[in-house]
Design a protein around this motif. Structure first.
Motif, short mmCIF file in Angstrom:
data_model
loop_
_atom_site.label_atom_id
_atom_site.label_comp_id
_atom_site.label_asym_id
_atom_site.label_seq_id
_atom_site.Cartn_x
_atom_site.Cartn_y
_atom_site.Cartn_z
N VAL A 123 35.81 17.94 27.41
CA VAL A 123 34.72 17.05 27.88
C VAL A 123 33.79 16.67 26.72
N THR A 124 33.57 17.58 25.80
CA THR A 124 32.65 17.30 24.69
C THR A 124 33.26 16.24 23.76
N LYS A 125 34.55 16.39 23.47
CA LYS A 125 35.23 15.39 22.62
C LYS A 125 35.19 14.00 23.24
N GLU A 126 35.40 13.98 24.54
CA GLU A 126 35.39 12.70 25.27
C GLU A 126 34.01 12.02 25.11
N VAL A 127 32.94 12.80 25.25
CA VAL A 127 31.59 12.24 25.12
C VAL A 127 31.30 11.84 23.68
N VAL A 128 31.75 12.65 22.72
CA VAL A 128 31.52 12.32 21.30
C VAL A 128 32.17 10.97 20.97
N ALA A 129 33.38 10.74 21.46
CA ALA A 129 34.07 9.47 21.16
C ALA A 129 33.28 8.28 21.70
N GLU A 139 24.87 16.57 21.55
CA GLU A 139 24.67 18.02 21.44
C GLU A 139 25.68 18.70 22.34
N GLY A 140 26.36 19.71 21.81
CA GLY A 140 27.26 20.51 22.62
C GLY A 140 26.71 21.93 22.75
N PHE A 189 34.63 25.26 17.43
CA PHE A 189 34.15 24.24 18.37
C PHE A 189 33.60 23.01 17.63
N VAL A 190 32.86 23.24 16.57
CA VAL A 190 32.29 22.12 15.80
C VAL A 190 33.41 21.33 15.13
N ALA A 191 34.41 22.04 14.60
CA ALA A 191 35.54 21.35 13.97
C ALA A 191 36.32 20.54 15.01
N ASP A 192 36.48 21.11 16.21
CA ASP A 192 37.27 20.45 17.26
C ASP A 192 36.56 19.26 17.90
N THR A 193 35.22 19.29 17.96
CA THR A 193 34.48 18.27 18.72
C THR A 193 33.69 17.29 17.86
N LYS A 194 33.28 17.69 16.67
CA LYS A 194 32.42 16.87 15.80
C LYS A 194 31.05 16.57 16.44
N VAL A 195 30.50 17.55 17.15
CA VAL A 195 29.16 17.35 17.72
C VAL A 195 28.12 17.22 16.60
N ASP A 196 27.01 16.55 16.93
CA ASP A 196 25.93 16.38 15.96
C ASP A 196 25.01 17.60 15.93
N ALA A 197 24.95 18.30 17.04
CA ALA A 197 24.09 19.49 17.13
C ALA A 197 24.74 20.48 18.08
N LEU A 198 24.51 21.75 17.82
CA LEU A 198 25.17 22.80 18.60
C LEU A 198 24.16 23.77 19.19
#
Ligand code: G3H
Ligand code: 13P
Ligand code: NA
Ligand code: ZN
Length: 337
Positions: A123-129, A139-140, A189-198
């Protein structure tokens, strides 16, 4: 201007400060934050939960935020969705002018049930895209928020019960089982999703009843932040449940007839330690709620003949503004607008 979270947190990281993210539901709260930011020359993060969006309605909220940036054009303002429970919620936030969204995939869509790693990443990757295509930040969260003092979920306090033992702690609401962030998993998780903040879980919980004593390392795991920052030196970390629940705000509420058992929050000096180790966004809601409530109770108690809402909303706004100024100065964002 309205800017995204990445812009504000990159500047905060480059200059080693943290930025408070204050929750809002109405005009007075937005005014309190903007007045505090204007006086201290601070960048701003305003955030709205799903509950806030449904209370205030997206159209009102969007226009209030536009009014804020119109009145203070020199202040960078982030409009952030707090605890988005699904891609759908994050998409509707983006459609309503939010410049940043939290996809909280640490829990399932019911916002209660802990989710597994694969669901969270999906779900996080989907939102990041979707978000990054529009210049919106994400933010994840990895790990589950909740107090380390309450291992078992228990029923919420019964409102009807008399306020007897001042030292007794209200039990945690159901579902508040904590699961500290695993630093290795955070890195993945950061590598997998590329979120801006964790957002990380270190033993804090939402609301006033975080700790039954001033927290030490046994119940507030600041060392976990240090380990995550060692592995992810370029990731902006977020502390949730970071109200300090100051003694004087508890006392004020009690003094004017409120029911509030003695409790402890996250000391400002612990947050300052976090800021030295990658914490860039600090979520604060409860302290502002308490400040407003104490101020309103005081007016009702001392001048019960008053009934013009301005007579209590003005002091409430002033009290919240004071908390905001205190945090903006303590976190180091003052002077950076
Ligand atoms: O996430 C917790 C914030 O304090 C917002 O609370 O969901 O009651 O608006 P809320
Ligand atoms: P507090 O309840 O400690 O203010 O935390 C707010 C928060 O984390 C909102 O996401
Ligand atoms: Na958030
Ligand atoms: Zn939170």
């Amino acid at each position: 201007p309205l800017v995204n979270l990445r812009t504000v947190l990159d500047h905060a990281a480059a200059n080693s400060y943290g930025v408070a993210a204050f929750n809002v539901n109405n005009m007075e709260q937005i005014q309190a934050i903007m007045e505090a930011a204007n006086e201290t020359e601070s960048p701003v993060i305003v955030q709205a939960s799903r509950g806030a969006r449904s209370y205030s309605q997206d159209n009102y909220l969007r226009h209030l935020m536009l009014a804020a940036v119109e009145l203070y054009p020199h202040i960078p303002v982030v409009m952030h969705q707090d605890h988005g429970n699904s891609p759908k919620t994050c998409i509707s936030a983006m459609d309503n002018g939010f410049t940043s969204v939290m996809m909280d995939g640490s829990l399932l869509e019911d916002a209660k049930t802990p989710a597994d790693y694969d669901y969270n990443v999906k779900v996080t990757k989907e939102v990041v895209a979707l978000a990054h295509a529009k210049g919106v930040s994400v933010e994840g969260e990895i790990g589950t928020l909740g107090s380390l003092e309450h291992k078992e979920p228990s029923a919420a306090p019964k409102a009807a019960e008399p306020h007897d033992a001042d030292l007794e702690q209200e039990p945690e609401p159901e579902g508040a089982m904590s699961h500290l962030t695993d630093p290795e998993e955070a890195e993945r998780f950061v590598a997998d999703t590329k979120v801006d903040a964790l957002a990380v879980a270190i033993g804090t919980s939402h609301g006033a009843y975080k700790f039954t004593r001033k927290p030490d390392g046994d119940i507030l795991a600041m060392n976990v932040i240090e380990e995550i920052h060692r592995r992810l030196p370029n990731t902006h970390l977020v502390m949730h449940g970071s109200s300090s629940v100051p003694q004087e705000l508890q006392d004020e509420i009690r003094k004017y007839g409120g029911k509030m058992n003695q409790t402890w929050g996250v000391p400002v000096e612990e947050i300052q330690r976090g800021i030295k180790h990658g914490v860039r966004k600090i979520n604060v809601d409860t302290d502002n709620r308490m400040a407003m409530t104490g101020a309103i109770r005081k007016v009702f108690s001392l001048t019960p003949e008053k009934f013009d809402p301005r007579d209590y909303l003005k002091p409430a706004r002033e009290a919240m503004k004071k908390v905001c100024i205190d945090r903006m100065v303590a976190f180091g964002q003052a002077g950076h607008a």
